[in-house]
Design a protein around this motif. Structure first.
Motif, PDB file in Angstrom:
ATOM      1  N   SER A  85       0.820  -1.215   0.000  1.00 28.81           N
ATOM      2  CA  SER A  85       0.000   0.000   0.000  1.00 28.81           C
ATOM      3  C   SER A  85       0.852   1.263   0.000  1.00 28.81           C
ATOM      4  N   GLY A  86       0.335   2.300  -0.616  1.00 30.27           N
ATOM      5  CA  GLY A  86       0.958   3.612  -0.557  1.00 30.27           C
ATOM      6  C   GLY A  86       0.333   4.475   0.524  1.00 30.27           C
ATOM      7  N   CYS A  87      -0.648   3.939   1.222  1.00 30.77           N
ATOM      8  CA  CYS A  87      -1.342   4.676   2.281  1.00 30.77           C
ATOM      9  C   CYS A  87      -1.182   3.931   3.598  1.00 30.77           C
ATOM     10  N   SER A  88      -0.886   4.682   4.644  1.00 33.81           N
ATOM     11  CA  SER A  88      -0.665   4.127   5.980  1.00 33.81           C
ATOM     12  C   SER A  88      -1.779   4.561   6.917  1.00 33.81           C
ATOM     13  N   ILE A  89      -1.831   3.888   8.070  1.00 32.84           N
ATOM     14  CA  ILE A  89      -2.676   4.372   9.157  1.00 32.84           C
ATOM     15  C   ILE A  89      -1.760   4.932  10.228  1.00 32.84           C
ATOM     16  N   PRO A 142     -10.256  -3.944  17.482  1.00 31.21           N
ATOM     17  CA  PRO A 142     -10.821  -4.069  18.834  1.00 31.21           C
ATOM     18  C   PRO A 142     -11.693  -2.890  19.274  1.00 31.21           C
ATOM     19  N   ASP A 143     -11.509  -1.711  18.675  1.00 25.20           N
ATOM     20  CA  ASP A 143     -12.344  -0.561  19.020  1.00 25.20           C
ATOM     21  C   ASP A 143     -13.617  -0.470  18.192  1.00 25.20           C
ATOM     22  N   GLY A 144     -13.690  -1.226  17.099  1.00 26.43           N
ATOM     23  CA  GLY A 144     -14.865  -1.172  16.237  1.00 26.43           C
ATOM     24  C   GLY A 144     -14.664  -0.410  14.941  1.00 26.43           C
ATOM     25  N   ASN A 145     -13.452   0.100  14.669  1.00 28.34           N
ATOM     26  CA  ASN A 145     -13.183   0.679  13.353  1.00 28.34           C
ATOM     27  C   ASN A 145     -13.349  -0.445  12.343  1.00 28.34           C
ATOM     28  N   SER A 146     -14.129  -0.211  11.278  1.00 26.32           N
ATOM     29  CA  SER A 146     -14.446  -1.314  10.369  1.00 26.32           C
ATOM     30  C   SER A 146     -13.759  -1.177   9.024  1.00 26.32           C
ATOM     31  N   TRP A 147     -13.452  -2.337   8.468  1.00 26.80           N
ATOM     32  CA  TRP A 147     -12.744  -2.444   7.202  1.00 26.80           C
ATOM     33  C   TRP A 147     -13.525  -3.336   6.254  1.00 26.80           C
ATOM     34  N   ALA A 148     -13.600  -2.925   4.994  1.00 30.21           N
ATOM     35  CA  ALA A 148     -14.100  -3.772   3.912  1.00 30.21           C
ATOM     36  C   ALA A 148     -12.866  -4.248   3.150  1.00 30.21           C
ATOM     37  N   VAL A 149     -12.868  -5.505   2.751  1.00 29.74           N
ATOM     38  CA  VAL A 149     -11.778  -6.056   1.956  1.00 29.74           C
ATOM     39  C   VAL A 149     -12.369  -6.468   0.614  1.00 29.74           C
ATOM     40  N   GLN A 150     -11.907  -5.824  -0.447  1.00 31.16           N
ATOM     41  CA  GLN A 150     -12.409  -6.071  -1.798  1.00 31.16           C
ATOM     42  C   GLN A 150     -11.418  -6.930  -2.568  1.00 31.16           C
ATOM     43  N   GLU A 151     -11.928  -7.905  -3.280  1.00 31.27           N
ATOM     44  CA  GLU A 151     -11.081  -8.721  -4.142  1.00 31.27           C
ATOM     45  C   GLU A 151     -11.020  -8.103  -5.531  1.00 31.27           C
ATOM     46  N   LEU A 152      -9.807  -7.785  -5.963  1.00 28.44           N
ATOM     47  CA  LEU A 152      -9.536  -7.397  -7.346  1.00 28.44           C
ATOM     48  C   LEU A 152      -8.477  -8.373  -7.852  1.00 28.44           C
ATOM     49  N   ARG A 153      -8.927  -9.399  -8.570  1.00 27.55           N
ATOM     50  CA  ARG A 153      -8.007 -10.445  -9.027  1.00 27.55           C
ATOM     51  C   ARG A 153      -6.899  -9.884  -9.913  1.00 27.55           C
ATOM     52  N   VAL A 154      -7.177  -8.797 -10.610  1.00 30.20           N
ATOM     53  CA  VAL A 154      -6.185  -8.184 -11.490  1.00 30.20           C
ATOM     54  C   VAL A 154      -4.932  -7.746 -10.718  1.00 30.20           C
ATOM     55  N   ARG A 155      -5.063  -7.508  -9.415  1.00 33.33           N
ATOM     56  CA  ARG A 155      -3.911  -7.083  -8.614  1.00 33.33           C
ATOM     57  C   ARG A 155      -2.832  -8.168  -8.527  1.00 33.33           C
ATOM     58  N   ALA A 156      -3.183  -9.425  -8.798  1.00 34.29           N
ATOM     59  CA  ALA A 156      -2.171 -10.484  -8.784  1.00 34.29           C
ATOM     60  C   ALA A 156      -1.154 -10.272  -9.906  1.00 34.29           C
ATOM     61  N   PRO A 205       4.133  -1.250  -8.089  1.00 34.55           N
ATOM     62  CA  PRO A 205       5.040  -2.319  -8.511  1.00 34.55           C
ATOM     63  C   PRO A 205       5.997  -2.718  -7.389  1.00 34.55           C
ATOM     64  N   LEU A 206       6.389  -3.998  -7.378  1.00 37.21           N
ATOM     65  CA  LEU A 206       7.258  -4.513  -6.320  1.00 37.21           C
ATOM     66  C   LEU A 206       8.519  -3.668  -6.145  1.00 37.21           C
ATOM     67  N   GLU A 207       9.119  -3.219  -7.241  1.00 43.95           N
ATOM     68  CA  GLU A 207      10.364  -2.455  -7.139  1.00 43.95           C
ATOM     69  C   GLU A 207      10.162  -1.057  -6.560  1.00 43.95           C
TER      70      GLU A 207
END
Length: 144
Positions: free
Chosen positions: A49-53, A113-127, A133-135
């Motif tokens: 990811s390019g975005c952090s928490i 643990p506090d209740g902040n919620s996350w959705a996880v989306q599958e984008l097969r193209v990301r494989a 890019p890895l580099e």
């Protein structure tokens, strides 16, 4: 000029518990954990990811109620494998739901643990085509 979203402040009630959850259970990379007499701030980044928490106790962070972030979204190339990884690390995750058979229509979710919620989306193209890019990964050019 690019405008990149690189940090999201996440309100939590217990910094240590949140670090343990996101680093040890969800698998985010611990970028830094800075503690002084005046403050404690921690930055963690999901792999690829390019975005952090950022979690901590700075005044702006304390203005938000712990657990008040809803629907933050992560993207993975394989929802089933990602969900199994989280479950194996003790994270409660919802069942996988496919709203649309086309790429991008499959989701599951989890909460911290506090209740902040996350959705996880599958984008097969990301494989085959990772968003970053890895580099180019990591703060210093490697996969750190």
């Amino acid at each position: 000029m690019d405008w990149t979203l690189e940090v999201i402040v996440l309100p939590v009630s217990d910094i240590g518990r949140a670090v343990a959850f996101y680093r040890d259970q969800v698998g985010f990379h611990l970028d830094h954990d800075t503690q002084t007499e005046q403050m404690h701030v921690v930055q963690l980044t999901p792999r690829g990811s390019g975005c952090s928490i950022v979690i901590g106790d700075l005044p702006a962070q304390n203005e938000m109620a712990p657990g008040s972030m809803r629907g933050l979204q992560l993207v993975v190339s394989d929802a089933k494998a990602a969900r199994e990884e989280l479950l194996s690390r003790g994270v409660e995750a919802s069942e996988i739901v496919t709203f649309d058979a086309r790429d991008g229509g499959t989701f599951f979710g989890f909460s911290d643990p506090d209740g902040n919620s996350w959705a996880v989306q599958e984008l097969r193209v990301r494989a085959e085509k990772p968003l970053i890019p890895l580099e180019a990964r990591g703060r210093f050019g490697g996969d750190d």
